[in-house]
Design an enzyme around this catalytic site. Structure first.
Site: not given
Ligand code: HMG
Ligand code: MG
Length: 297
Positions: A15-16, A207, A209, A240
């Protein structure tokens, strides 16, 4: 030193580790890699994320991966879930555990999940409730605990607030993210001291980095404070895409090696783990660090 006999490694490479990759990685490669990881003794693999595919294109095939992997009954297969849409997608194909995530700093939270911190709580509460109703455990992540690429220093009271809220929602553990790898050992010591005044040590994980090569030193502080769960990614992959400057996670093999040499059991068979490392190294056409390492004992 007062050391534990055993700690748990949560492998977040699929994933990450992959989410920051610019090249697309074929589904069958991910599946084969996860299958190899599943036979190393690891008991926890975060295999993908059900976020919006446009936000993280390289993990758009989370559902296919979930369907195709050969599940080892001794392994918990977890996935990152941002909202109810993600949970629905994940439950359709089967996950053992959901991981919800948010930041302790508002700007990173907005850049990463398009909401303020306050707006995120109800969204995650729904996910936690939905997952628990489906009889899944839920883990929580707090990002930018030790610093934010946009807001700079992060007040430990903000961290406490988010940790408290996640625990109140019903997560069984909160993993504290050094998202951009800026923490230093003294800071980890001080932040953990503050958090451990309010939260039980067995409900916290780290967690880390490794942007400045400090993740192992920071791990050591965590171990001494009694933390028993550490996230890492094979080969030090990861980062990220919505945190400017974020580089890879602490490399699992380095973590396993260090802990093993210190007499702390991780249950991971190093040679098998390195086979999984070689596999993904070839598949990504990358030279990952540490591959010559052999545990001598
Ligand atoms: P948004 O655009 O605000 O979503 O994104 P929304 O709720 O307004 O919906 C817009 C459209 O997206 C809609 O479709 C939803 O159905 C669709 P429409 O009606 O327009 O056709 N939608 C989705 N489709 C598929 N799967 C979904 C989904 N949700 C909405 N889950 C959202 C908000 C959270 C979805 C977006 O910002 C996002 O996906 N962000 C994720 C970013 C990410 O993955 N970042 C990396 C992970 S975090 C990390 O790495 C840190 C960590 O490792 C810890 C650390 O290191 O600190 C965990
Ligand atoms: Mg991370």
């Amino acid at each position: 030193m007062k050391l534990p006999k055993k700690v748990q490694i949560k492998e977040v490479g699929p994933r990450d580790g992959l989410q920051n990759e610019k090249v697309s990685v074929p589904t069958h490669i991910k599946v084969e890699w996860i299958n190899k990881l599943s036979e190393t003794g690891l008991d926890y693999i975060e295999f993908s994320s059900f976020v919006h595919p446009k936000w993280i294109p390289v993990l758009a095939d989370a559902a296919e991966v979930a369907k195709l992997i050969k599940r080892n009954p001794n392994v918990t297969y977890a996935a990152l879930i941002p909202n109810m849409k993600g949970l629905e997608r994940a439950l359709t194909v089967g996950i053992d555990e959901a991981s919800v995530f948010m930041s302790a700093s508002d700007t990173h939270n907005r850049k990463n999940i398009n909401k303020s911190i306050e707006e995120t709580f109800p969204v995650l509460q729904e996910v936690v409730d939905g997952a628990i109703k489906a009889e899944k455990n839920v883990r929580g992540y707090v990002s930018t605990v030790f610093g934010c690429p946009y807001d700079g220093a992060v007040d430990v009271d903000e961290v406490k607030k988010v940790v408290y809220k996640l625990m109140e929602m019903g997560v069984y553990e909160v993993s504290l993210g050094d998202t951009i790898g800026v923490a230093n050992p003294k800071q980890v010591n001080d932040v953990l001291d503050e958090l451990l005044r309010e939260f039980p040590v067995d409900k916290l994980a780290l967690h880390l980095h490794d942007t400045r090569g400090m993740a192992l030193a920071n791990t050591l502080v965590g171990v001494e404070k009694g933390i028993k769960t550490f996230d890492s990614a094979l080969g030090g992959l990861g980062g990220c895409p919505y945190a400017k400057g974020a580089t890879g996670n602490v490399a699992s093999e380095d973590l396993i090696h260090m802990l093993g040499e210190m007499g702390i059991d991780t249950n991971v068979q190093f040679e098998r783990f390195m086979e999984a490392a070689k596999y993904i190294e070839n598949a990504l056409n990358k030279s990952l660090p540490s591959h010559q390492l052999q545990i001598v004992r």
